[in-house]
Motif scaffolding. Structure first.
Motif, PDB file in Angstrom:
ATOM      1  N   TRP A   1     -34.418   4.909  52.102  1.00  0.00           N
ATOM      2  CA  TRP A   1     -33.227   4.064  52.003  1.00  0.00           C
ATOM      3  C   TRP A   1     -33.137   3.157  53.218  1.00  0.00           C
ATOM      4  O   TRP A   1     -33.555   3.522  54.317  1.00  0.00           O
ATOM      5  N   LEU A   2     -32.587   1.974  53.009  1.00  0.00           N
ATOM      6  CA  LEU A   2     -32.268   1.056  54.095  1.00  0.00           C
ATOM      7  C   LEU A   2     -30.749   1.038  54.272  1.00  0.00           C
ATOM      8  O   LEU A   2     -30.009   1.115  53.286  1.00  0.00           O
ATOM      9  N   SER A   3     -30.304   0.955  55.511  1.00  0.00           N
ATOM     10  CA  SER A   3     -28.873   1.050  55.793  1.00  0.00           C
ATOM     11  C   SER A   3     -28.423  -0.069  56.721  1.00  0.00           C
ATOM     12  O   SER A   3     -29.197  -0.551  57.557  1.00  0.00           O
ATOM     13  N   TYR A   4     -27.158  -0.457  56.569  1.00  0.00           N
ATOM     14  CA  TYR A   4     -26.568  -1.405  57.515  1.00  0.00           C
ATOM     15  C   TYR A   4     -25.058  -1.239  57.539  1.00  0.00           C
ATOM     16  O   TYR A   4     -24.455  -0.688  56.596  1.00  0.00           O
ATOM     17  N   LEU A   5     -24.460  -1.683  58.646  1.00  0.00           N
ATOM     18  CA  LEU A   5     -23.003  -1.726  58.765  1.00  0.00           C
ATOM     19  C   LEU A   5     -22.548  -3.116  58.365  1.00  0.00           C
ATOM     20  O   LEU A   5     -23.009  -4.113  58.918  1.00  0.00           O
ATOM     21  N   ARG A   6     -21.643  -3.152  57.401  1.00  0.00           N
ATOM     22  CA  ARG A   6     -21.133  -4.431  56.894  1.00  0.00           C
ATOM     23  C   ARG A   6     -19.720  -4.655  57.426  1.00  0.00           C
ATOM     24  O   ARG A   6     -18.820  -3.856  57.189  1.00  0.00           O
ATOM     25  N   TYR A   7     -19.531  -5.733  58.158  1.00  0.00           N
ATOM     26  CA  TYR A   7     -18.220  -6.120  58.673  1.00  0.00           C
ATOM     27  C   TYR A   7     -17.789  -7.405  57.969  1.00  0.00           C
ATOM     28  O   TYR A   7     -18.566  -8.363  57.896  1.00  0.00           O
ATOM     29  N   ARG A   8     -16.557  -7.433  57.461  1.00  0.00           N
ATOM     30  CA  ARG A   8     -16.061  -8.630  56.793  1.00  0.00           C
ATOM     31  C   ARG A   8     -14.577  -8.795  57.053  1.00  0.00           C
ATOM     32  O   ARG A   8     -13.889  -7.847  57.450  1.00  0.00           O
ATOM     33  N   SER A   9     -14.091  -9.987  56.831  1.00  0.00           N
ATOM     34  CA  SER A   9     -12.665 -10.252  56.979  1.00  0.00           C
ATOM     35  C   SER A   9     -11.895  -9.510  55.894  1.00  0.00           C
ATOM     36  O   SER A   9     -12.238  -9.587  54.708  1.00  0.00           O
ATOM     37  N   SER A  10     -10.858  -8.783  56.284  1.00  0.00           N
ATOM     38  CA  SER A  10     -10.112  -7.954  55.328  1.00  0.00           C
ATOM     39  C   SER A  10      -9.455  -8.770  54.226  1.00  0.00           C
ATOM     40  O   SER A  10      -9.284  -8.283  53.102  1.00  0.00           O
TER      41      SER A  10
ATOM     42  N   ALA B   1     -25.020  -5.448  60.577  1.00  0.00           N
ATOM     43  CA  ALA B   1     -25.775  -4.811  61.660  1.00  0.00           C
ATOM     44  C   ALA B   1     -26.802  -3.882  61.025  1.00  0.00           C
ATOM     45  O   ALA B   1     -26.444  -2.860  60.432  1.00  0.00           O
ATOM     46  N   LEU B   2     -28.067  -4.230  61.137  1.00  0.00           N
ATOM     47  CA  LEU B   2     -29.124  -3.480  60.462  1.00  0.00           C
ATOM     48  C   LEU B   2     -29.518  -2.235  61.244  1.00  0.00           C
ATOM     49  O   LEU B   2     -29.530  -2.226  62.473  1.00  0.00           O
ATOM     50  N   ASP B   3     -29.855  -1.215  60.512  1.00  0.00           N
ATOM     51  CA  ASP B   3     -30.491  -0.015  61.065  1.00  0.00           C
ATOM     52  C   ASP B   3     -31.951  -0.063  60.648  1.00  0.00           C
ATOM     53  O   ASP B   3     -32.256  -0.342  59.481  1.00  0.00           O
ATOM     54  N   ARG B   4     -32.854   0.181  61.593  1.00  0.00           N
ATOM     55  CA  ARG B   4     -34.250   0.278  61.173  1.00  0.00           C
ATOM     56  C   ARG B   4     -34.476   1.588  60.436  1.00  0.00           C
ATOM     57  O   ARG B   4     -33.768   2.566  60.628  1.00  0.00           O
ATOM     58  N   ARG B   5     -35.513   1.601  59.634  1.00  0.00           N
ATOM     59  CA  ARG B   5     -35.767   2.736  58.755  1.00  0.00           C
ATOM     60  C   ARG B   5     -35.922   4.041  59.533  1.00  0.00           C
ATOM     61  O   ARG B   5     -35.556   5.114  59.058  1.00  0.00           O
ATOM     62  N   SER B   6     -36.448   3.974  60.755  1.00  0.00           N
ATOM     63  CA  SER B   6     -36.690   5.189  61.539  1.00  0.00           C
ATOM     64  C   SER B   6     -35.418   5.930  61.908  1.00  0.00           C
ATOM     65  O   SER B   6     -35.463   7.116  62.251  1.00  0.00           O
ATOM     66  N   ASN B   7     -34.258   5.260  61.843  1.00  0.00           N
ATOM     67  CA  ASN B   7     -33.000   5.949  62.136  1.00  0.00           C
ATOM     68  C   ASN B   7     -32.658   7.012  61.099  1.00  0.00           C
ATOM     69  O   ASN B   7     -31.736   7.809  61.298  1.00  0.00           O
TER      70      ASN B   7
ATOM     71  N   GLN C   1     -43.858  -3.733  58.095  1.00  0.00           N
ATOM     72  CA  GLN C   1     -42.868  -3.032  57.294  1.00  0.00           C
ATOM     73  C   GLN C   1     -41.449  -3.361  57.751  1.00  0.00           C
ATOM     74  O   GLN C   1     -40.517  -3.426  56.941  1.00  0.00           O
ATOM     75  N   THR C   2     -41.268  -3.594  59.039  1.00  0.00           N
ATOM     76  CA  THR C   2     -39.925  -3.894  59.560  1.00  0.00           C
ATOM     77  C   THR C   2     -39.392  -5.202  58.991  1.00  0.00           C
ATOM     78  O   THR C   2     -38.238  -5.284  58.549  1.00  0.00           O
TER      79      THR C   2
END
Length: 577
Positions: free
Chosen positions: A80-89, A137-143, A193-194
């Motif tokens: 799985w690939l993961s990221y933190l998504r920040y947006r205007s409410s 904000a991306l997380d690399r796969r190794s996390n 791969q990154t």
């Protein structure tokens, strides 16, 4: 966070200042259909106990993107690939409808959680101007190797018991920090791969290439700038003649945070201690790859002091204490188990001089410190002696303070890129007063003692302090994706170090991609690249900032002005040029 070494010398040398510039052509091999990550997606709200910038909604997004079978066995979470998504409410709920999407690659040993403050500040700043943007904000796969169970308990003692004493939390027992023998799949986790992962994520989340090309700003912090450079020059369908899939055609512009968007590590030299376990770059690409595949070479970057999974976990645990009871007297130094790794790290960070480092006396547990002070001592630029780990979160208070002359004396010129330029300080009364922490916005107040070095130089001043220690604690301890990267792939660095090899040359298919889009370069005024970036890049300089401050700085600075990094990103999002 970042690293670099000079060509033709061992990676463990600290004297290297430049690496080969990557000027060649090639192609990225096409990815198997099952690795496209289009079938499964989850998105969950992130709730924080501490105060955060109002008007910003944060979620954690996970997209299934299985690795090719050639990577071998790995935990299911690593598909799985993961990221933190920040947006205007009050902005659009669909990313494609946002005015702009900023996509950020982290630096070395860095995870998505490190972007928390700059992401919130940028989204909120843009919303004030009627611009609804998103920050990914991306997380690399190794996390995927990290276990959050202890930190997620929200209790410092529980976390220590879980990670270091074998106690169960929520019915789960920690399996231990992962050894090299369990990281075989990471032997192939390099540049190719990154950047492929970033492309897979973008195409899954924003299927319309035209939307990506108009709305996405690609960038990163530290090593993330180099990864962005490789993304910009990449080709993703195996046919250089078709350019809709080219990396630069996925972005409307680039941004670089205390880095440059390039395919060279030269700007980021001298930022990792010489005791990391990177192999010698005198070896060829094939030899290095064989060593990684066999396990003879370490598949994850680490060092015996501070830079390893066990000690990086301590940063999040210290953040928990600072949130739970900021002004309470800390017992973490005494509560931690005694082992060589933790003891060496404590001595390195808290020894006043070489004698204290060698004898272990006085030790950190001999001082009375608040929980905030423990965290400040671990990451403040006047305390931690490694430049790429430094933030400007305030200063010690509550008792006598003296110069910290280990590992280098104040006022010297020895390797400023490694140790930083800020004078280092340390409490001077073991078993004495309770040392407190003066937050960034209280430095220079009327009640500030104005501590000075033995040579009369002030240790700090209001213009040098920019990050709120509670915001830093939140980023470390409350994010579902870590601030740090406990298992950083060695191959990601060795690929860049061996850039002239055919295996890496072929990744640069569209060299014109580096200049195909406008670029915003933001530098930390006291950071790793200070004074070393060409003027023709027209960088924005954040005065007084250290390397991590470009990510962690508070929305309002000591002079009352808005935080300059997020302000610059907002303006760039409005009008890339």
């Amino acid at each position: 966070m970042n690293t670099s070494r000079s060509r033709g010398r061992p990676l463990k040398s600290l004297s290297g200042t430049a690496l080969a510039v990557l000027l060649t052509t090639g192609t990225l091999t096409a990815v198997a259909p099952e690795a496209r990550g289009e079938s499964v997606r989850t998105e969950a709200s992130v709730t924080l106990s501490s105060t955060a910038v109002a008007g910003v909604t944060e979620t954690v997004v996970r997209v299934k993107a299985p690795l090719p079978a050639s990577f071998g066995a790995r935990p299911a979470a690593c598909d799985w690939l993961s990221y933190l998504r920040y947006r205007s409410s009050d902005g659009p709920t669909e990313s494609a409808d946002a005015d702009r999407i900023l996509v950020a690659q982290p630096g070395i040993l860095e995870g998505a959680g490190a972007f928390d403050s700059v992401a919130r500040n940028t989204v909120a700043r843009a919303a004030e101007q009627g611009l609804h943007i998103e920050f990914w904000a991306l997380d690399r796969r190794s996390n995927c190797m990290e276990d959050h169970t202890g930190i997620d308990s929200g209790d410092q003692h529980t976390a220590v018991d879980y990670y270091y004493r074998g106690k169960q939390v929520a019915g789960r027992r920690f399996a231990g920090f992962v050894g090299n023998d369990k990281l075989g799949w990471m032997a192939k986790l390099g540049v190719e791969q990154t950047v492929r992962d970033q492309y897979t994520l973008l195409t899954a989340e924003l299927p319309d290439q035209g939307v990506r090309e108009r709305k996405v700003l690609c960038g990163g912090h530290s090593l993330g700038g180099v990864i962005t450079g490789y993304f910009a020059v990449a080709d993703f369908d195996g046919d250089p003649a078709t350019t809709a899939d080219a990396g630069h055609r996925q972005c409307a512009g680039y941004f670089a945070l205390d880095t440059t968007v390039s395919t060279s590590l030269a700007d980021l030299s001298g930022s990792i201690p010489d005791d990391t376990n990177l192999p010698d770059i005198g070896l060829g690409h094939g030899v290095v790859q064989a060593g990684l595949d066999s396990g003879l070479l370490p598949r994850s970057l680490s060092a015996p002091v501070l830079l390893n999974a066990e000690t990086m976990t301590l940063l999040a645990i210290a953040g928990l204490g600072a949130i739970q009871d900021p002004g309470g007297e800390a017992d973490l130094p005494s509560y931690l188990p005694a082992n060589l790794n933790i003891e060496a790290t404590n001595r390195f960070l808290f020894a006043k001089d070489a004698a204290a480092f060698l004898t272990g006396s006085p030790a950190v547990k001999d001082f009375r410190l608040t929980n905030e002070t423990v965290l400040g001592a671990l990451l403040d630029d006047n305390s931690v002696p490694l430049a790429f780990l430094q933030t400007s979160v305030g200063f010690f208070d509550g008792g006598p303070i003296v110069d910290k002359s280990f590992p280098v004396a104040n006022g010297g010129e020895e390797q400023p890129g490694l140790f930083g330029t800020a004078y280092k300080a340390i409490p001077d009364r073991p078993h004495g007063p309770l040392y407190t922490w003066r937050n960034y916005d209280r430095v220079g107040d009327a009640d500030d003692p104005g501590y000075r070095s033995a040579d009369g130089t002030p240790f700090t001043g209001a213009g040098k302090e920019v990050t709120d220690i509670q915001e830093l604690a939140r980023s470390l301890a409350e994010q579902p994706l870590d601030f740090t990267e406990q298992y950083f792939p060695t191959k990601l660095v060795t690929d860049l170090q061996l850039a002239t090899s055919p295996q890496v040359k072929r990744l640069i298919v569209h060299p014109e991609g580096l200049t195909a889009n406008p670029t915003l370069t933001v530098l930390a005024g006291d950071g790793l690249l200070a004074g070393r970036v060409p003027a023709d890049l027209d960088p924005v300089v954040a005065d007084g900032y250290q390397h991590l401050d470009v990510l962690t700085a508070a929305p309002t600075q000591n002079d009352g002005r808005p935080e300059p990094v997020s302000t610059s990103l907002t303006e760039f999002a409005r009008n890339p040029r």
